[in-house]
Design an enzyme around this catalytic site. Structure first.
Site, PDB file in Angstrom:
ATOM      1  N   GLU A 212      23.100  -2.626   9.014  1.00 23.37           N
ATOM      2  CA  GLU A 212      21.918  -1.919   8.541  1.00 23.37           C
ATOM      3  C   GLU A 212      21.689  -2.236   7.071  1.00 23.37           C
ATOM      4  O   GLU A 212      22.649  -2.238   6.277  1.00 23.37           O
ATOM      5  CB  GLU A 212      22.074  -0.401   8.716  1.00 23.37           C
ATOM      6  CG  GLU A 212      20.768   0.326   8.450  1.00 23.37           C
ATOM      7  CD  GLU A 212      20.896   1.847   8.574  1.00 23.37           C
ATOM      8  OE1 GLU A 212      19.913   2.483   8.946  1.00 23.37           O
ATOM      9  OE2 GLU A 212      21.977   2.382   8.296  1.00 23.37           O
ATOM     10  N   GLY A 345      28.319   4.796   1.924  1.00 25.21           N
ATOM     11  CA  GLY A 345      29.312   5.832   2.186  1.00 25.21           C
ATOM     12  C   GLY A 345      29.866   5.723   3.588  1.00 25.21           C
ATOM     13  O   GLY A 345      31.060   5.866   3.820  1.00 25.21           O
ATOM     14  N   MET A 347      28.498   4.249   7.925  1.00 23.48           N
ATOM     15  CA  MET A 347      27.477   3.625   8.764  1.00 23.48           C
ATOM     16  C   MET A 347      27.651   4.086  10.201  1.00 23.48           C
ATOM     17  O   MET A 347      28.747   4.011  10.759  1.00 23.48           O
ATOM     18  CB  MET A 347      27.582   2.092   8.671  1.00 23.48           C
ATOM     19  CG  MET A 347      26.634   1.353   9.600  1.00 23.48           C
ATOM     20  SD  MET A 347      24.910   1.772   9.256  1.00 23.48           S
ATOM     21  CE  MET A 347      24.188   1.488  10.867  1.00 23.48           C
ATOM     22  N   GLU A 348      26.544   4.531  10.810  1.00 20.44           N
ATOM     23  CA  GLU A 348      26.579   5.252  12.078  1.00 20.44           C
ATOM     24  C   GLU A 348      26.615   4.369  13.313  1.00 20.44           C
ATOM     25  O   GLU A 348      26.174   4.791  14.388  1.00 20.44           O
ATOM     26  CB  GLU A 348      25.348   6.158  12.166  1.00 20.44           C
ATOM     27  CG  GLU A 348      24.009   5.414  12.247  1.00 20.44           C
ATOM     28  CD  GLU A 348      23.345   5.172  10.914  1.00 20.44           C
ATOM     29  OE1 GLU A 348      22.125   4.932  10.897  1.00 20.44           O
ATOM     30  OE2 GLU A 348      24.042   5.230   9.891  1.00 20.44           O
ATOM     31  N   HIS A 381      27.084  14.031   9.102  1.00 17.70           N
ATOM     32  CA  HIS A 381      25.873  13.213   8.914  1.00 17.70           C
ATOM     33  C   HIS A 381      25.874  12.020   9.872  1.00 17.70           C
ATOM     34  O   HIS A 381      24.886  11.773  10.579  1.00 17.70           O
ATOM     35  CB  HIS A 381      25.814  12.735   7.462  1.00 17.70           C
ATOM     36  CG  HIS A 381      24.627  11.878   7.139  1.00 17.70           C
ATOM     37  ND1 HIS A 381      23.565  12.330   6.397  1.00 17.70           N
ATOM     38  CD2 HIS A 381      24.340  10.593   7.438  1.00 17.70           C
ATOM     39  CE1 HIS A 381      22.674  11.370   6.268  1.00 17.70           C
ATOM     40  NE2 HIS A 381      23.126  10.299   6.886  1.00 17.70           N
ATOM     41  N   GLU A 382      26.981  11.295   9.908  1.00 17.23           N
ATOM     42  CA  GLU A 382      27.035  10.092  10.752  1.00 17.23           C
ATOM     43  C   GLU A 382      26.972  10.436  12.238  1.00 17.23           C
ATOM     44  O   GLU A 382      26.363   9.702  13.026  1.00 17.23           O
ATOM     45  CB  GLU A 382      28.295   9.285  10.444  1.00 17.23           C
ATOM     46  CG  GLU A 382      28.417   8.828   8.996  1.00 17.23           C
ATOM     47  CD  GLU A 382      27.164   8.141   8.473  1.00 17.23           C
ATOM     48  OE1 GLU A 382      26.567   7.328   9.217  1.00 17.23           O
ATOM     49  OE2 GLU A 382      26.762   8.427   7.333  1.00 17.23           O
ATOM     50  N   HIS A 385      23.539  11.028  13.510  1.00 18.59           N
ATOM     51  CA  HIS A 385      22.827   9.788  13.803  1.00 18.59           C
ATOM     52  C   HIS A 385      23.023   9.327  15.250  1.00 18.59           C
ATOM     53  O   HIS A 385      22.206   8.558  15.769  1.00 18.59           O
ATOM     54  CB  HIS A 385      23.315   8.669  12.888  1.00 18.59           C
ATOM     55  CG  HIS A 385      22.664   8.651  11.539  1.00 18.59           C
ATOM     56  ND1 HIS A 385      21.299   8.672  11.366  1.00 18.59           N
ATOM     57  CD2 HIS A 385      23.196   8.587  10.292  1.00 18.59           C
ATOM     58  CE1 HIS A 385      21.014   8.621  10.066  1.00 18.59           C
ATOM     59  NE2 HIS A 385      22.148   8.585   9.396  1.00 18.59           N
TER      60      HIS A 385
END
Length: 991
Positions: A212, A345, A347-348, A381-382, A385
């Site tokens: 990404e 930080g 990546m999902e 957060h991840e 996603h």
């Protein structure tokens, strides 16, 4: 084109339905032809090209096509170049991808077979490729048992595309495009790259992907666009002793001498930026959810204990999201892995989430409470996603905020459920504040920003997409109500699962479920940049509201919003809400409150609990009422935070005086809340820095006022005791500038006596103390050290010396370390550098990433320009990982000119090292933004005039604008007639 796309979707229906059944989705569109699905096929981000390896003659490398012999062919394919998005005549459906990384030579080879649906007449296939060498003889298209060989293959460096020409038009329908390629495991933390680590004292490489926003094309040729979803069948050939991970579980391994071939299950449909591969030596800890999903945290060998906290958070969070979204996690496993070299930080990637070590690992003995909170929120957060982004994917990067804004908001929802004692929604105000600060610039951008070139994508991974995005979601949830909002989100996820969506699709679902005009309301917040300041006046019991666009420059923009206004009057029991849809509006207080208006002049708070993304400016009468309400502790924590933050922004914009800001700050003298105090600390530090340039003669008294302010805040909280009878507490200190008078350690209310702060928290953790107290201790002590309080500096030095002699000493817990490190660094100079050298020694000894970044940030506090120059050079050495250098860029005011000269001298090296990407922009913003003169802004512009690149353009403009804002603020402060008198009165005021 729409008809062709829907025909493709129908043919692919059975495959989609398989995953829909797995998810137990009650989807509304059972035809497999949702109008919201992949209809537009687009181009991802353009990064600077990195020269690839020398290749055999039968491979075509991008640079081969710059030669004059190719001029005719280049002209021939010009129709495909310079386009913002890929042509739509072919659609990928399935990738069979094989990769063989060589961790010794740092090269890789591979092959790919792509099932492609040709939907319109064409002799060409156009897809993305960058920094790859492709064997042109291997490029073939097979359809109906007929093989068509390419008659032309061109890779365009600038456009990062591969144009393949065939002799005849390709048959309509599904065929297979196949080819072989080679590439380099680069060291830029993007594409397919290498990361280094040590095992048993030996340096080794691992292979990692980071795709990404637009770097899958650096690993294999593909339609590298979010809307081009397909399934992926991955096969890896790797050394037999290594762990090889991908998105899906392993179904088979075959040994062949020193190598093994690993086969993975085919994935659900997903975008190329979510494909992931990691190869290296790892250990793991494992757990599973209640419905049998296997969850693992992979770490370097010997660090598995540091993965247990994240594992627990992940397992619980998957359950929370399953319930909230009413859709289960869609894959059979979830792996999370800590990568030593990692730009972002985290990546999902679907089923294989990659993290910086600092964002995944937590060490009970060496990690601070703030580290623990960061791990929890980043994991949440991840994992958000996996629904918002992976299952339902933005149609194009214009809608990036649908991924990042929602994941940010939902992560707080999860953290609040798991750790209610953290008061995380109050801390969310920091997110909103950062969004407001960036969006107060003329060089900001709308939440929905047009992306016309892949090179523009990276710069919108910023506080607008993340923090403003999350804030307007919170604003909308507050307006619609949490139950209605949750139901609508669940419907949205179910409706658009396994496909793509735009912002309008979300608004449509929310509007239908709530019955409110969501589309009309929210378009003003997502399609135009900025936000309003709502000015409020009271006259004859009538409140007058007027909105205008707020800009930190002090000017007013032309924007207008539909603003959800909430207000309280004298009590939180008396509330009103309405939509401010015009430039101005009035409200009769008597009609609002009725008979209760007889109680005099009650306080009036606009934007209750700061749920709205706007600022409020009160007239003098209302400001005085608000100030009294703060002193009487009548307002909520969120409202106290918001009032302070708005005043600070208005002062910076020269719309209110610094004098009025400082007077307001004095009302917070008994504040106890962590989030409010942290904002007070942050604003105090920024004000001190600007006053040092505007009126340096006031700085000593200003610092005295700030220290007294925090003293008084702590003086009224006796939750935690601290013995005032220690030898250090009885020490008597004479007054010098920037120091506090301690005349009698037994008199708690003596002006300048600091120890009431310590009486509340102390230097040492208390048994059973709260998470927030643990974090506040370090913040307060760091600030006191920075303001030059001798007792704090001396105690920090004493503890640091104990730590140097005994690394296991109990007097040096993790939450104290940053404060102590900053304190000892503040005393460092060219002639007294022992603490600097000691910190470098600790940096070299530790293998904990959190400790390393803590030290780098602390070393930047040094006030000696020569030491800072040495330190900045250290940041570029092999001892500091590339992604960690940015932690050392926020240098002291005394060293900012040194940092600027260093940046100029090293710019070419930095550009080569970091290339295109967000890390290079951090060097500009951190070093340029703090300046406070128009002359410096002009100097910066002149330096970058010949060095401008698309990927730094927005950040550079924003940084220069900040310098102009600082400069105007300095000029404004210098014209305030009564500032000196007010500062002195506040500094020596007795309460």
């Amino acid at each position: 084109m729409r008809e062709n796309m829907e025909a493709m979707q129908s043919s692919h229906h059975a495959e989609l339905e398989q995953y829909r059944i797995m998810l137990n989705l009650a989807l509304q569109n059972q035809t497999g032809q949702p109008s919201q699905s992949s209809q537009n096929f687009t181009v991802n981000e353009h990064f600077r090209n990195q020269a690839g390896p020398s290749q055999p003659s039968y491979f075509l490398h991008m640079s081969n096509f710059t030669q004059p012999a190719m001029a005719e062919q280049t002209q021939k394919y010009s129709e495909f170049k310079g386009q913002p998005r890929l042509p739509k005549f072919a659609i990928p459906k399935r990738y069979d991808l094989k990769l063989k990384p060589d961790l010794t030579t740092c090269k890789f080879s591979g092959s790919v077979q792509i099932s492609v649906d040709v939907v319109s007449d064409t002799k060409f296939l156009v897809l993305n490729a960058a920094e790859l060498s492709v064997n042109p003889k291997s490029v073939k298209f097979t359809s109906n048992n007929k093989v068509a060989e390419a008659v032309g293959v061109e890779l365009s460096e600038h456009d990062e595309i591969m144009v393949i020409e065939f002799k005849e038009s390709l048959p309509i329908g599904v065929g297979v495009l196949s080819m072989e390629f080679e590439g380099t495991l680069n060291d830029r933390m993007k594409g397919f790259y290498r990361s280094s680590y040590e095992h048993n004292g030996v340096k080794k490489n691992m292979a990692v992907t980071q795709f990404e926003p637009a770097d899958a094309r650096r690993c294999f040729p593909c339609w590298d666009e979010p809307a081009c979803k397909a399934t992926f069948k991955v096969t890896l050939e790797v050394p037999s002793e290594l762990v090889a991970l991908s998105n899906m579980p392993v179904i088979e391994e075959k040994l062949n001498g020193d190598l093994k071939t690993v086969y993975y299950q085919e994935s659900p449909i997903m975008s190329t930026y979510l494909v992931a591969v990691v190869v290296g030596l790892f250990d793991y800890v494992e757990d599973h959810t209640s419905d049998g999903i296997i969850v693992r945290v992979y770490t370097q060998v010997g660090k598995t204990s540091q993965g247990k906290f994240a594992l627990d958070v992940a397992v619980k969070t998957l359950g929370l999201y399953k319930e909230y979204f009413e859709v289960p996690y869609s894959l059979p496993k979830l792996d999370m892995i800590a990568i030593p070299d990692f730009a972002a930080g985290a990546m999902e990637n679907y089923g294989l989430v990659t993290y910086r070590e600092t964002a995944l690992l937590y060490d009970d003995k060496n990690s601070a409470a703030a580290n623990k909170q960061r791990v929890a929120t980043v994991v949440a957060h991840e994992l958000a996603h996996q629904w918002f982004g992976n299952l339902v994917t933005m149609e194009w990067w214009t809608h990036l905020w649908l991924n990042e804004g929602f994941a940010t908001w939902v992560s707080y929802l999860a953290a609040d459920s798991l750790f209610p004692e953290w008061q995380i929604w109050t801390q969310f105000l920091d997110e909103s504040s950062e969004g407001l600060r960036l969006d107060g610039l003329a060089e900001s951008h709308p939440i929905e920003v047009d992306i016309n070139h892949a090179g523009e994508i990276d710069e919108i991974f910023d506080a607008i997409s993340y923090r403003k995005g999350a804030s307007v979601i919170r604003m909308l949830q507050s307006y619609l109500g949490p139950e209605s909002f949750q139901r609508a989100l669940a419907i949205y996820i179910q409706k658009y699962a396994c496909s793509n969506a735009k912002t309008e699709d979300l608004w449509s679902v929310l509007q239908e479920e709530s019955g409110e005009p969501v589309n009309k309301l929210m378009n003003s917040w997502t399609k135009q940049q900025g936000y309003p300041v709502v000015s409020v006046k009271i006259k004859d019991q009538v409140l007058e509201f007027e909105q205008s666009q707020f800009l930190l420059s002090g000017s007013h923009g032309e924007g207008q919003w539909i603003v959800p206004i909430t207000l309280c009057c004298g009590s939180y029991d008396a509330r009103k809400r309405f939509l401010l849809q015009t430039k101005s509006e009035s409200l009769n207080i008597k009609e609002f409150l009725g008979a209760s208006t007889s109680s005099g002049s009650p306080w009036i708070k606009i934007n209750v609990d700061q749920t709205g993304f706007f600022r409020v400016k009160y007239d003098e009468d209302l400001s005085a009422r608000i100030r009294n309400a703060i002193e009487r502790k009548s307002l909520s924590t969120s409202d106290k935070y918001g009032i302070l933050d708005d005043y600070y922004a208005l002062s910076m914009a020269c719309q209110q005086s610094l004098t009025s800001l400082l007077t307001l700050m004095s009302a917070y003298r008994e504040e106890l809340d962590y989030t409010v105090l942290c904002n007070l600390i942050s604003i105090s530090s920024k004000v001190a820095r600007i006053v040092a340039d505007a009126a340096p003669e006031l700085l000593d008294d200003l610092k005295l006022f700030f220290i007294n302010l925090f003293q008084n805040s702590a003086e009224h909280d006796h939750r935690l005791g601290f013995p005032l009878h220690s030898k250090r507490a009885n020490r008597k200190v004479q007054f010098t500038p920037c120091c506090i008078i301690v005349k009698d350690a037994e008199r708690n209310c003596e002006r300048g006596h600091l120890f009431p702060v310590v009486m509340r928290l102390g230097w040492d953790p208390k048994q059973g103390e709260s998470h927030l107290d643990a974090m506040l201790r370090g913040e307060l002590l760091t600030t006191l050290a920075a303001f030059g309080h001798d007792i704090t500096l001396d105690e920090a030095s004493r503890r640091f010396q104990i730590f140097l002699d005994d690394r296991n000493t109990p007097v040096f817990p993790p939450d104290l370390r940053r404060a102590v490190y900053v304190a000892v660094v503040l005393k460092v100079s060219k002639s007294n550098r022992s603490s600097y050298d000691s910190l470098l020694k600790i940096y070299r000894e530790t293998d904990l990433s959190q400790e390393k970044t803590r030290i780098l940030g602390s070393l930047a506090s040094c006030r000696d320009p020569e030491i800072i120059n040495e330190f900045l050079n250290f940041l570029l050495s092999s001892e500091v990982r590339s992604q960690d250098a940015v932690f050392g860029l926020s240098v002291s005011r005394e060293a900012r000119e040194t940092a600027w000269n260093w940046l100029k001298e090293n710019w070419d090296h930095l550009s080569k090292t970091y290339g295109a990407g967000f890390l290079i922009t951090r060097f500009i913003s951190a070093i340029v933004s703090p300046f406070t003169s128009y002359e410096k802004a002009e100097e910066v512009e002149q330096f970058f005039a010949s060095r401008m690149k698309p990927y730094i353009a927005r950040t550079l403009k924003q940084s220069i604008e900040r310098v102009h804002i600082n400069s105007a603020w300095v000029k404004s402060i210098q014209t305030e007639k009564h500032l000196a008198d007010v500062v002195k009165e506040l500094a020596y005021r007795k309460y």
